[in-house]
Design a protein around this motif. Structure first.
Motif, short mmCIF file in Angstrom:
data_model
loop_
_atom_site.label_atom_id
_atom_site.label_comp_id
_atom_site.label_asym_id
_atom_site.label_seq_id
_atom_site.Cartn_x
_atom_site.Cartn_y
_atom_site.Cartn_z
N GLU A 58 0.83 -1.20 0.00
CA GLU A 58 0.00 0.00 0.00
C GLU A 58 0.86 1.25 0.00
OE1 GLU A 58 -2.83 -0.20 3.19
OE2 GLU A 58 -4.01 -1.76 2.18
N GLU A 59 1.92 1.24 0.78
CA GLU A 59 2.81 2.40 0.85
C GLU A 59 3.48 2.65 -0.50
OE1 GLU A 59 6.84 3.59 3.21
OE2 GLU A 59 5.31 2.50 4.34
N VAL A 60 3.95 1.59 -1.14
CA VAL A 60 4.60 1.73 -2.44
C VAL A 60 3.60 2.22 -3.48
CG1 VAL A 60 5.66 0.42 -4.35
CG2 VAL A 60 6.41 0.03 -1.99
N GLN A 61 2.41 1.64 -3.50
CA GLN A 61 1.40 2.06 -4.47
C GLN A 61 1.01 3.52 -4.25
OE1 GLN A 61 0.62 0.36 -7.05
NE2 GLN A 61 1.57 -1.54 -6.44
N ALA A 62 0.89 3.94 -3.00
CA ALA A 62 0.55 5.34 -2.71
C ALA A 62 1.61 6.28 -3.26
CB ALA A 62 0.38 5.54 -1.20
N GLU A 63 2.88 5.92 -3.08
CA GLU A 63 3.96 6.76 -3.60
C GLU A 63 3.94 6.81 -5.13
OE1 GLU A 63 7.69 5.45 -1.97
OE2 GLU A 63 6.98 5.72 0.09
N LEU A 64 3.73 5.67 -5.76
CA LEU A 64 3.71 5.64 -7.22
C LEU A 64 2.53 6.43 -7.79
CD1 LEU A 64 4.67 1.90 -7.77
CD2 LEU A 64 6.10 3.91 -8.22
N LEU A 65 1.38 6.29 -7.16
CA LEU A 65 0.21 7.05 -7.61
C LEU A 65 0.41 8.55 -7.38
CD1 LEU A 65 -2.62 4.67 -6.43
CD2 LEU A 65 -2.08 5.26 -8.80
N GLU A 66 1.02 8.90 -6.28
CA GLU A 66 1.25 10.33 -5.99
C GLU A 66 2.20 10.94 -7.00
OE1 GLU A 66 0.43 13.85 -4.62
OE2 GLU A 66 -0.63 12.05 -3.99
N GLU A 67 3.14 10.17 -7.53
CA GLU A 67 4.02 10.67 -8.58
C GLU A 67 3.21 11.07 -9.81
OE1 GLU A 67 7.01 7.71 -9.32
OE2 GLU A 67 7.88 7.94 -7.32
N THR A 68 2.18 10.31 -10.12
CA THR A 68 1.30 10.65 -11.24
C THR A 68 0.60 11.97 -10.97
OG1 THR A 68 0.97 8.36 -11.90
CG2 THR A 68 -0.75 9.91 -12.53
N ASN A 69 0.07 12.12 -9.77
CA ASN A 69 -0.62 13.35 -9.39
C ASN A 69 0.32 14.55 -9.48
OD1 ASN A 69 -2.80 14.94 -8.24
ND2 ASN A 69 -1.62 14.92 -6.36
N GLN A 70 1.52 14.40 -8.98
CA GLN A 70 2.49 15.50 -9.01
C GLN A 70 2.88 15.86 -10.44
OE1 GLN A 70 3.56 17.39 -6.38
NE2 GLN A 70 1.99 16.26 -5.26
N ALA A 71 3.10 14.86 -11.27
CA ALA A 71 3.49 15.13 -12.66
C ALA A 71 2.40 15.91 -13.38
CB ALA A 71 3.78 13.82 -13.39
N ILE A 72 1.16 15.53 -13.18
CA ILE A 72 0.06 16.22 -13.85
C ILE A 72 -0.19 17.59 -13.23
CG2 ILE A 72 -2.45 16.14 -14.24
CD1 ILE A 72 -2.07 13.10 -14.69
N GLY A 73 -0.13 17.65 -11.92
CA GLY A 73 -0.38 18.92 -11.23
C GLY A 73 0.67 19.98 -11.49
N HIS A 74 1.88 19.56 -11.82
CA HIS A 74 2.97 20.52 -12.06
C HIS A 74 3.40 20.58 -13.52
CE1 HIS A 74 3.27 19.78 -7.70
NE2 HIS A 74 3.52 21.07 -7.67
N ALA A 75 2.57 20.07 -14.40
CA ALA A 75 2.92 20.07 -15.83
C ALA A 75 2.92 21.49 -16.38
CB ALA A 75 1.92 19.22 -16.60
N PRO A 76 3.98 21.87 -17.10
CA PRO A 76 4.00 23.17 -17.76
C PRO A 76 2.86 23.24 -18.79
CG PRO A 76 6.17 22.14 -17.84
CD PRO A 76 5.21 21.12 -17.32
N ALA A 77 2.31 24.42 -18.97
CA ALA A 77 1.14 24.61 -19.83
C ALA A 77 1.30 23.98 -21.21
CB ALA A 77 0.82 26.09 -19.96
N GLY A 78 2.44 24.11 -21.82
CA GLY A 78 2.63 23.59 -23.17
C GLY A 78 2.81 22.08 -23.24
N LEU A 79 2.98 21.44 -22.09
CA LEU A 79 3.23 20.00 -22.09
C LEU A 79 2.14 19.18 -21.42
CD1 LEU A 79 7.04 20.05 -21.20
CD2 LEU A 79 5.98 19.69 -23.43
N VAL A 80 1.03 19.81 -21.08
CA VAL A 80 -0.03 19.12 -20.34
C VAL A 80 -0.52 17.88 -21.10
CG1 VAL A 80 -2.40 19.32 -19.48
CG2 VAL A 80 -0.76 21.15 -19.06
N ASP A 81 -0.78 18.01 -22.39
CA ASP A 81 -1.28 16.87 -23.16
C ASP A 81 -0.27 15.73 -23.18
OD1 ASP A 81 -3.65 18.17 -23.68
OD2 ASP A 81 -3.05 18.83 -25.69
N GLN A 82 0.98 16.04 -23.42
CA GLN A 82 2.02 15.00 -23.48
C GLN A 82 2.20 14.33 -22.12
OE1 GLN A 82 3.73 13.74 -26.17
NE2 GLN A 82 4.38 12.23 -24.69
N ILE A 83 2.25 15.13 -21.07
CA ILE A 83 2.44 14.56 -19.73
C ILE A 83 1.23 13.73 -19.33
CG2 ILE A 83 2.62 15.17 -17.28
CD1 ILE A 83 4.60 17.38 -18.20
#
Length: 139
Positions: free
Chosen positions: A48-73
């Motif tokens: 559960e701890e590992v899955q939470a960390e991996l899923l949070e990486e997805t959230n962070q990547a999308i939440g901090h995506a630069p405007a021009g790269l949102v679709d690609q990210i």
């Protein structure tokens, strides 16, 4: 591994990746992430701890995506989420049924009885034809 089981696991992963990505960066994220963590961890706190960390990486990547790269990210994270789900099911195929139920609950299939979205009514005005001759006025 049984080819039918592999096809089923791939189908579940393909359906789940977009659900995870759609929730990332929204107010629903914490609840959706926790539900996926519980299913993927299958009662093992370490998983559960590992899955939470991996899923949070997805959230962070999308939440901090630069405007021009949102679709690609977003596309990249959808693929990453699908791989994460597939790997978790390969480690413990018994989670696939619960995962499929969760995905269906979070992203139900379209209601077959619902009327299809209608197109806007056609305009009563005839189309305007403009000359396409060099030097012709466009007004």
């Amino acid at each position: 591994m049984d080819p039918h089981l592999m096809a089923s696991l791939h189908r579940v992963a393909a359906a789940g990746g977009p659900v995870i990505v759609a929730a990332a960066g929204t107010e629903r994220w914490a609840a959706v992430k926790n539900r996926f963590v519980k299913v993927l961890g299958h009662g093992h706190s370490g998983r559960e701890e590992v899955q939470a960390e991996l899923l949070e990486e997805t959230n962070q990547a999308i939440g901090h995506a630069p405007a021009g790269l949102v679709d690609q990210i977003t596309h990249d994270q959808r693929s990453r989420a699908q791989q994460l789900l597939l790997q978790a099911m390969l480690v413990d195929p018994s989670v696939s049924d619960d995962l499929e139920k969760l995905i269906t609950e979070l992203d139900p299939p379209p209601d077959e009885d619902a009327e299809p979205e209608s197109e806007p009514p056609p305009s009563n005005r005839p189309p305007v034809l403009r000359p396409r001759i060099l030097g012709a006025p466009w007004a």
